[in-house]
Design a protein around this motif. Sequence first.
Motif, PDB file in Angstrom:
ATOM      1  N   UNK A  98       0.847  -1.184   0.000  1.00 16.95           N
ATOM      2  CA  UNK A  98       0.000   0.000   0.000  1.00 16.95           C
ATOM      3  C   UNK A  98       0.887   1.241   0.000  1.00 16.95           C
ATOM      4  N   UNK A  99       0.779   2.070  -1.047  1.00 16.74           N
ATOM      5  CA  UNK A  99       1.638   3.245  -1.171  1.00 16.74           C
ATOM      6  C   UNK A  99       0.823   4.530  -1.026  1.00 16.74           C
ATOM      7  N   UNK A 100       1.519   5.591  -0.637  1.00 13.75           N
ATOM      8  CA  UNK A 100       0.877   6.897  -0.499  1.00 13.75           C
ATOM      9  C   UNK A 100       0.909   7.632  -1.836  1.00 13.75           C
ATOM     10  N   UNK A 101       0.436   8.859  -1.862  1.00 11.65           N
ATOM     11  CA  UNK A 101       0.348   9.618  -3.116  1.00 11.65           C
ATOM     12  C   UNK A 101       1.716   9.935  -3.710  1.00 11.65           C
ATOM     13  N   UNK A 102       2.777   9.856  -2.890  1.00 11.13           N
ATOM     14  CA  UNK A 102       4.130  10.092  -3.396  1.00 11.13           C
ATOM     15  C   UNK A 102       4.786   8.826  -3.927  1.00 11.13           C
ATOM     16  N   UNK A 103       4.143   7.665  -3.736  1.00 12.87           N
ATOM     17  CA  UNK A 103       4.699   6.407  -4.219  1.00 12.87           C
ATOM     18  C   UNK A 103       5.527   5.667  -3.194  1.00 12.87           C
ATOM     19  N   UNK A 104       5.348   5.995  -1.911  1.00 13.42           N
ATOM     20  CA  UNK A 104       6.111   5.357  -0.836  1.00 13.42           C
ATOM     21  C   UNK A 104       5.215   4.415  -0.035  1.00 13.42           C
ATOM     22  N   UNK A 105       5.781   3.306   0.405  1.00 11.10           N
ATOM     23  CA  UNK A 105       5.050   2.333   1.201  1.00 11.10           C
ATOM     24  C   UNK A 105       4.632   2.937   2.543  1.00 11.10           C
ATOM     25  N   UNK A 106       3.364   2.929   2.823  1.00 14.72           N
ATOM     26  CA  UNK A 106       2.828   3.515   4.057  1.00 14.72           C
ATOM     27  C   UNK A 106       3.347   2.770   5.283  1.00 14.72           C
ATOM     28  N   UNK A 107       3.292   1.450   5.265  1.00 11.32           N
ATOM     29  CA  UNK A 107       3.764   0.644   6.412  1.00 11.32           C
ATOM     30  C   UNK A 107       5.270   0.814   6.626  1.00 11.32           C
ATOM     31  N   UNK A 108       6.018   0.888   5.541  1.00 12.19           N
ATOM     32  CA  UNK A 108       7.470   1.042   5.661  1.00 12.19           C
ATOM     33  C   UNK A 108       7.831   2.397   6.249  1.00 12.19           C
ATOM     34  N   UNK A 109       7.120   3.436   5.836  1.00 12.51           N
ATOM     35  CA  UNK A 109       7.360   4.769   6.410  1.00 12.51           C
ATOM     36  C   UNK A 109       7.097   4.756   7.908  1.00 12.51           C
ATOM     37  N   UNK A 110       5.999   4.133   8.304  1.00 10.27           N
ATOM     38  CA  UNK A 110       5.652   4.038   9.719  1.00 10.27           C
ATOM     39  C   UNK A 110       6.728   3.252  10.481  1.00 10.27           C
TER      40      UNK A 110
END
Length: 135
Positions: A98-110
């Motif tokens: 699942x990625x955000x609007x910038x193309x980054x993984x939401x879970x990985x960012x967290x």
Amino acid sequence: MESILNYYFQLCSIEINCRNGAVMAATLANGGACPITGDKVYSRTAVRDTLTLMHTCGMYDLSGEFSYNVGLPAKSGVSGVVVVVIPDVMGLCLYGPLIDKSGNSIKSLDFCKKLVDTFHYHIYDKSGKGGGGLN
């Protein structure tokens, strides 16, 4: 123009798995020496330049915010992969589709934010509790 675009798309479509990504990240974290073989595969300059690029623009439009909040070199892909380097400590390859609007993984960012909050790996964290790179 078509040949340039084809080449670009090929570069964007390199297939790796999390183990290979983690070894690549760990090699950068280890100053260019592969932690599995011990072979020096990148020069000191190549590591420095790569980590600088990862730190400043590896997370697409979120790069500045990621640098501020996490403070580690990282590179994301729109596949949901994020490769993170903690210099002189370890390399990680995270996957969350699942990625955000910038193309980054939401879970990985967290995960990255929780990692630096818990272990103090932000490059400018001088708390003495973790791996703050400028201690």
